[in-house]
Motif scaffolding. Structure first.
Motif: not given
Lengths: 278, 126
Positions: A3-5, B39-42, B70-74
């Motif tokens: 996601v970050i990339e 979720h940065g590393h998903s 929850r980030g996606q909801a915001i």
């Protein structure tokens, strides 16, 4: 890809899309959709959804500034929004049923057409011809210039309205602002001064995009994780673009560069559509 | 008198648009930070269309998501606000035209709102 990339790549790409879009007046959507679909293999529906959201952001942001200057013809915009929103709704519903590779091919063709339109010379013309419909609809107006207020009239209201319907359909179908077509309708067909055409077109783009975005939103085409870097990038790019625009007046070469970039992207889109990769 | 009111409407509209954009971008940035943090590393794959996650596809789901950060909801709330901004602008113009007693343009503006409303329904059933 993590996601970050993905977020960082989209953020940088969108920044340049917003920058070029604002310098040329074509809008960021033209670069966003090819960037997401061709380079990052994102489904075209998500790409169009994200692009639409960014179109609303840039159009609303700049319209806020233009409206205050009093150049925007609000009545004209409001009247033509009947056509653009009706068209946008039709386009968004069509997008659900049309196979994605046809959308890609159409996108490429419109991309080339808009790039060519943006290169044409912009002559400021003011008509005083009185049209019955324009008079009835109170479309004739004036706008402020350095040498005082200039009166102008609007002609061929029907033709312009029809062109706006078409611009709306394309906006809803392809997730672009169709600014180039809107300007053609106003400046070319209705003979409205160029400055009024561009600002009024910008004013209308947000509402037009919103009319199709409500359909896309409910269809699940607007993914927040994907739209987030697109919106932020495009808005920052457009802000930088508006700063540069104030400083330099010779933007001809920028438009040429952009047209070349856009043509390459357009050919990619058409090719990918033809071989069925999109 | 008439021109004075047109000027009034212009400043209100400029104001509505600016606040709408700032507020929604704020939501998107704020939600984006939470989203990337969690979720940065998903690994994500957007190459196949599968709609959006269930918890952000309804209004109540989004509100619940905002409360639970929850980030996606915001982010989605910010995007919805952004889409609503030009629509609110049209609604403000309608009020402005009523105040100016310009009934022709009140009708034109209401017609535009009606089209957007039909579009909203069309997305549901179409």
């Amino acid at each position: 890809m993590s996601v970050i990339e993905l977020t960082i790549i989209i953020l940088i790409g969108s920044y340049f899309a917003g920058l070029l879009g604002s310098l040329t007046g074509l809008g960021g959507g033209f670069v966003i959709v090819p960037l997401l679909t061709i380079a990052l293999h994102v489904d075209i529906h998500y790409a169009i959804g994200a692009s639409l959201v960014s179109v609303i952001a840039t159009s609303s942001g700049s319209a806020a500034a233009y409206v205050k200057e009093g150049i925007t013809n609000m009545r004209l915009g409001m009247f033509l929004e009947i056509a653009t929103t009706a068209g946008a709704m039709t386009g968004a519903i069509l997008a659900i049923y049309i196979p994605t590779h046809y959308i890609a091919i159409l996108f490429g063709c419109i991309l080339i057409a808009s790039a060519l339109l943006s290169l044409r010379n912009k002559a400021e013309h003011i008509t005083k011809e009185k049209s019955y419909l324009a008079e009835k609809l109170k479309l004739n107006n004036s706008y402020p210039t350095a040498d005082g207020s200039v009166e102008y009239s609007v002609t061929n209201v029907g033709g312009g309205f029809f062109m706006m319907l078409f611009a709306g359909v394309l906006s809803g179908l392809l997730g672009i602002g169709s600014g180039a077509l809107k300007v053609v309708a106003m400046d070319g067909i209705m003979k409205i001064p160029f400055k009024v055409s561009t600002t009024t077109s910008n004013f209308m783009i947000g509402v037009t995009a919103a009319a199709s975005a409500v359909v896309y939103l409910q269809r699940g085409y607007i993914d927040p994780g994907l739209s987030m870097p697109v919106v932020i990038g495009v808005v920052l790019g457009a802000l930088s673009g508006s700063k540069i625009l104030v400083q330099s007046t010779s933007s001809k070469w920028i438009r040429v560069v952009f047209s070349v970039v856009v043509s390459i992207l357009a050919i990619e889109m058409i090719y990918n559509g033809l071989v069925g990769k999109i | 008198m008439n021109t004075f009111k047109d000027r009034d409407m212009q400043s209100v509209i400029g104001w509505v648009l600016r606040i709408g954009v700032y507020l929604s971008i704020g939501f998107v940035v704020f939600g984006g930070i939470f989203y990337l943090y969690r979720h940065g590393h998903s690994i994500v794959d957007h190459s196949v269309f599968k709609g959006v996650p269930d918890f952000i596809s309804t209004g109540s789901g989004i509100i619940h998501g905002i409360i639970t950060f929850r980030g996606q909801a915001i982010m989605q709330a910010g995007i919805i606000l952004l889409i609503a901004t030009p629509i609110i602008r049209v609604a403000c113009s309608a009020i402005g035209f009523i105040l100016e007693k310009d009934y022709l343009y009140t009708c034109i503006t209401l017609l535009v709102l009606l089209i957007i409303f039909i579009s909203l329904l069309g997305g549901h059933t179409g």
